[in-house]
Scaffold this motif. Sequence first.
Motif, PDB file in Angstrom:
ATOM      1  N   THR A   1       2.666   7.622  -0.402  1.00 36.32           N
ATOM      2  CA  THR A   1       1.548   7.180   0.317  1.00 36.32           C
ATOM      3  C   THR A   1       0.673   6.413  -0.368  1.00 36.32           C
ATOM      4  O   THR A   1       0.916   6.095  -1.588  1.00 36.32           O
ATOM      5  CB  THR A   1       1.019   8.522   0.808  1.00 36.32           C
ATOM      6  OG1 THR A   1       0.196   8.949  -0.387  1.00 36.32           O
ATOM      7  CG2 THR A   1       1.893   9.769   1.292  1.00 36.32           C
ATOM      8  N   SER A   2      -0.220   5.830   0.589  1.00 40.66           N
ATOM      9  CA  SER A   2      -1.180   4.978  -0.135  1.00 40.66           C
ATOM     10  C   SER A   2      -1.958   5.573  -1.376  1.00 40.66           C
ATOM     11  O   SER A   2      -2.647   4.993  -2.299  1.00 40.66           O
ATOM     12  CB  SER A   2      -2.253   4.209   0.858  1.00 40.66           C
ATOM     13  OG  SER A   2      -2.789   5.324   1.491  1.00 40.66           O
ATOM     14  N   GLY A   3      -2.022   6.812  -1.137  1.00 40.36           N
ATOM     15  CA  GLY A   3      -2.841   7.580  -2.253  1.00 40.36           C
ATOM     16  C   GLY A   3      -2.134   8.092  -3.509  1.00 40.36           C
ATOM     17  O   GLY A   3      -2.458   8.693  -4.604  1.00 40.36           O
TER      18      GLY A   3
ATOM     19  N   ARG B   1      -4.637  -7.611   8.199  1.00 42.64           N
ATOM     20  CA  ARG B   1      -3.642  -6.774   8.870  1.00 42.64           C
ATOM     21  C   ARG B   1      -2.868  -5.969   8.116  1.00 42.64           C
ATOM     22  O   ARG B   1      -2.219  -6.574   7.148  1.00 42.64           O
ATOM     23  CB  ARG B   1      -2.819  -7.527  10.001  1.00 42.64           C
ATOM     24  CG  ARG B   1      -3.640  -8.280  11.235  1.00 42.64           C
ATOM     25  CD  ARG B   1      -2.591  -9.204  12.083  1.00 42.64           C
ATOM     26  NE  ARG B   1      -1.977 -10.218  11.442  1.00 42.64           N
ATOM     27  CZ  ARG B   1      -0.804 -10.765  11.278  1.00 42.64           C
ATOM     28  NH1 ARG B   1       0.039 -10.046  12.184  1.00 42.64           N
ATOM     29  NH2 ARG B   1      -0.407 -11.759  10.823  1.00 42.64           N
ATOM     30  N   VAL B   2      -2.236  -4.870   8.346  1.00 48.15           N
ATOM     31  CA  VAL B   2      -1.432  -4.057   7.856  1.00 48.15           C
ATOM     32  C   VAL B   2       0.239  -4.470   8.457  1.00 48.15           C
ATOM     33  O   VAL B   2       0.287  -4.175   9.521  1.00 48.15           O
ATOM     34  CB  VAL B   2      -1.533  -2.507   7.708  1.00 48.15           C
ATOM     35  CG1 VAL B   2      -0.377  -1.757   7.146  1.00 48.15           C
ATOM     36  CG2 VAL B   2      -2.705  -2.309   7.055  1.00 48.15           C
TER      37      VAL B   2
ATOM     38  N   LYS C   1       0.742  -1.330  -0.046  1.00 43.17           N
ATOM     39  CA  LYS C   1      -0.043  -0.086  -0.037  1.00 43.17           C
ATOM     40  C   LYS C   1       0.800   1.350  -0.098  1.00 43.17           C
ATOM     41  O   LYS C   1       0.403   2.348  -0.471  1.00 43.17           O
ATOM     42  CB  LYS C   1      -1.051   0.088   1.276  1.00 43.17           C
ATOM     43  CG  LYS C   1      -1.900  -0.961   1.201  1.00 43.17           C
ATOM     44  CD  LYS C   1      -2.689  -1.106  -0.223  1.00 43.17           C
ATOM     45  CE  LYS C   1      -3.851  -2.064  -0.110  1.00 43.17           C
ATOM     46  NZ  LYS C   1      -4.653  -2.207  -1.162  1.00 43.17           N
ATOM     47  N   ALA C   2       2.020   1.271   0.621  1.00 45.10           N
ATOM     48  CA  ALA C   2       2.760   2.145   0.600  1.00 45.10           C
ATOM     49  C   ALA C   2       4.515   1.878   0.768  1.00 45.10           C
ATOM     50  O   ALA C   2       4.601   0.855   1.499  1.00 45.10           O
ATOM     51  CB  ALA C   2       2.404   3.365   1.937  1.00 45.10           C
ATOM     52  N   MET C   3       5.169   2.796   0.295  1.00 43.09           N
ATOM     53  CA  MET C   3       6.630   2.419   0.704  1.00 43.09           C
ATOM     54  C   MET C   3       7.407   3.788   0.692  1.00 43.09           C
ATOM     55  O   MET C   3       6.961   4.785   0.114  1.00 43.09           O
ATOM     56  CB  MET C   3       7.157   1.814  -0.851  1.00 43.09           C
ATOM     57  CG  MET C   3       6.696   0.413  -1.046  1.00 43.09           C
ATOM     58  SD  MET C   3       7.498  -0.310  -2.630  1.00 43.09           S
ATOM     59  CE  MET C   3       9.247  -0.681  -2.081  1.00 43.09           C
ATOM     60  N   GLY C   4       8.567   3.537   1.277  1.00 42.94           N
ATOM     61  CA  GLY C   4       9.410   4.667   1.419  1.00 42.94           C
ATOM     62  C   GLY C   4      10.902   4.476   1.828  1.00 42.94           C
ATOM     63  O   GLY C   4      11.306   3.258   2.201  1.00 42.94           O
ATOM     64  N   TRP C   5      11.551   5.423   2.206  1.00 44.55           N
ATOM     65  CA  TRP C   5      12.823   5.333   2.707  1.00 44.55           C
ATOM     66  C   TRP C   5      12.973   5.936   3.792  1.00 44.55           C
ATOM     67  O   TRP C   5      12.375   7.258   4.361  1.00 44.55           O
ATOM     68  CB  TRP C   5      13.817   6.043   1.497  1.00 44.55           C
ATOM     69  CG  TRP C   5      14.148   5.412   0.323  1.00 44.55           C
ATOM     70  CD1 TRP C   5      13.212   5.814  -0.766  1.00 44.55           C
ATOM     71  CD2 TRP C   5      14.852   4.476   0.165  1.00 44.55           C
ATOM     72  NE1 TRP C   5      13.990   4.950  -1.799  1.00 44.55           N
ATOM     73  CE2 TRP C   5      14.771   3.919  -1.322  1.00 44.55           C
ATOM     74  CE3 TRP C   5      15.822   3.637   0.695  1.00 44.55           C
ATOM     75  CZ2 TRP C   5      15.481   3.128  -2.034  1.00 44.55           C
ATOM     76  CZ3 TRP C   5      16.606   2.919   0.119  1.00 44.55           C
ATOM     77  CH2 TRP C   5      16.348   2.290  -1.338  1.00 44.55           C
ATOM     78  N   TYR C   6      13.720   5.216   4.762  1.00 43.03           N
ATOM     79  CA  TYR C   6      13.896   5.936   6.230  1.00 43.03           C
ATOM     80  C   TYR C   6      15.432   5.864   6.374  1.00 43.03           C
ATOM     81  O   TYR C   6      16.237   5.052   5.668  1.00 43.03           O
ATOM     82  CB  TYR C   6      13.107   5.244   7.271  1.00 43.03           C
ATOM     83  CG  TYR C   6      11.759   5.107   7.270  1.00 43.03           C
ATOM     84  CD1 TYR C   6      10.917   4.834   6.240  1.00 43.03           C
ATOM     85  CD2 TYR C   6      11.165   5.998   8.185  1.00 43.03           C
ATOM     86  CE1 TYR C   6       9.564   4.832   6.311  1.00 43.03           C
ATOM     87  CE2 TYR C   6       9.741   6.433   8.061  1.00 43.03           C
ATOM     88  CZ  TYR C   6       8.902   5.607   7.128  1.00 43.03           C
ATOM     89  OH  TYR C   6       7.498   5.874   6.928  1.00 43.03           O
TER      90      TYR C   6
ATOM     91  N   ASP D   1       4.554  -1.159   3.289  1.00 44.76           N
ATOM     92  CA  ASP D   1       3.316  -1.481   4.345  1.00 44.76           C
ATOM     93  C   ASP D   1       2.652  -2.127   3.386  1.00 44.76           C
ATOM     94  O   ASP D   1       2.092  -1.699   2.254  1.00 44.76           O
ATOM     95  CB  ASP D   1       2.887  -0.273   4.816  1.00 44.76           C
ATOM     96  CG  ASP D   1       3.501   0.451   5.906  1.00 44.76           C
ATOM     97  OD1 ASP D   1       3.056   1.649   6.176  1.00 44.76           O
ATOM     98  OD2 ASP D   1       4.437  -0.046   6.429  1.00 44.76           O
ATOM     99  N   TRP D   2       2.342  -3.462   3.895  1.00 43.57           N
ATOM    100  CA  TRP D   2       1.357  -4.372   2.876  1.00 43.57           C
ATOM    101  C   TRP D   2       0.178  -5.002   3.728  1.00 43.57           C
ATOM    102  O   TRP D   2       0.247  -5.109   5.108  1.00 43.57           O
ATOM    103  CB  TRP D   2       2.221  -5.516   2.401  1.00 43.57           C
ATOM    104  CG  TRP D   2       3.127  -5.986   3.311  1.00 43.57           C
ATOM    105  CD1 TRP D   2       4.397  -5.746   3.750  1.00 43.57           C
ATOM    106  CD2 TRP D   2       2.900  -7.499   3.559  1.00 43.57           C
ATOM    107  NE1 TRP D   2       4.867  -6.803   4.830  1.00 43.57           N
ATOM    108  CE2 TRP D   2       4.005  -7.619   4.494  1.00 43.57           C
ATOM    109  CE3 TRP D   2       1.874  -8.384   3.436  1.00 43.57           C
ATOM    110  CZ2 TRP D   2       4.013  -9.098   5.063  1.00 43.57           C
ATOM    111  CZ3 TRP D   2       2.037  -9.823   3.977  1.00 43.57           C
ATOM    112  CH2 TRP D   2       2.807 -10.076   5.016  1.00 43.57           C
ATOM    113  N   VAL D   3      -0.688  -5.541   3.093  1.00 46.41           N
ATOM    114  CA  VAL D   3      -1.965  -6.040   3.546  1.00 46.41           C
ATOM    115  C   VAL D   3      -1.743  -7.563   3.828  1.00 46.41           C
ATOM    116  O   VAL D   3      -1.688  -8.071   2.500  1.00 46.41           O
ATOM    117  CB  VAL D   3      -3.109  -5.545   2.994  1.00 46.41           C
ATOM    118  CG1 VAL D   3      -4.332  -6.314   3.807  1.00 46.41           C
ATOM    119  CG2 VAL D   3      -3.025  -4.109   2.858  1.00 46.41           C
TER     120      VAL D   3
END
Length: 120
Positions: free
Chosen positions: A52-54, A105-106, A32-37, A98-100
Motif C-alpha cells: 500500500t501507499s503506507g 492524477r493517480v 505510490k503503491a505496487m502489487g500483483w494481480y 499506481d503513480w502520480v
Amino acid sequence: QVQLVESGGGLVQTGGSLRLSCVASGNIKSIKAMGWYRQAPGKKRELVAAFTSGGSTNYGGSVKGRFTISRDNANNTMYLQMNSLKPEDTAVYYCNADWVHSDYRVIGSWGQGTQVVVSS
C-alpha cells in the motif's frame, strides 16, 4: 510514465514454487503503491498481493500463508514468491503500479503479464 515488465512465470507441478519479478522503469519516484494481480480464464482480475501507499502489505485470501511479496528498491524490482502452488493458482499474473502524474492524477500502469500454469 511508469513501465513494468514481469518475468518468472512458467509451468510447475502442484506443490511447487515459482518466483515472479516485476521491474519498474520511468518515473519511479512517482509510484505510490505496487502489487500483483492475476486473471484466470473466464474470471475477473483479482488482487494477489500488494504494497500500500503506507508501506503495509495486503494479500488475497486464497494466497495468504503461501505467497510472499517483497521488493528491492535499489533495483526497482518487486517479487512474488509463490509456494505450495495449486491448480487454482493458474492464471496470468500482472504487475501493477499506481503513480502520480504531473497533473496530480493517480494513474495505474500494468505490465504485459506472465503466465503461470500449475499442473495437477
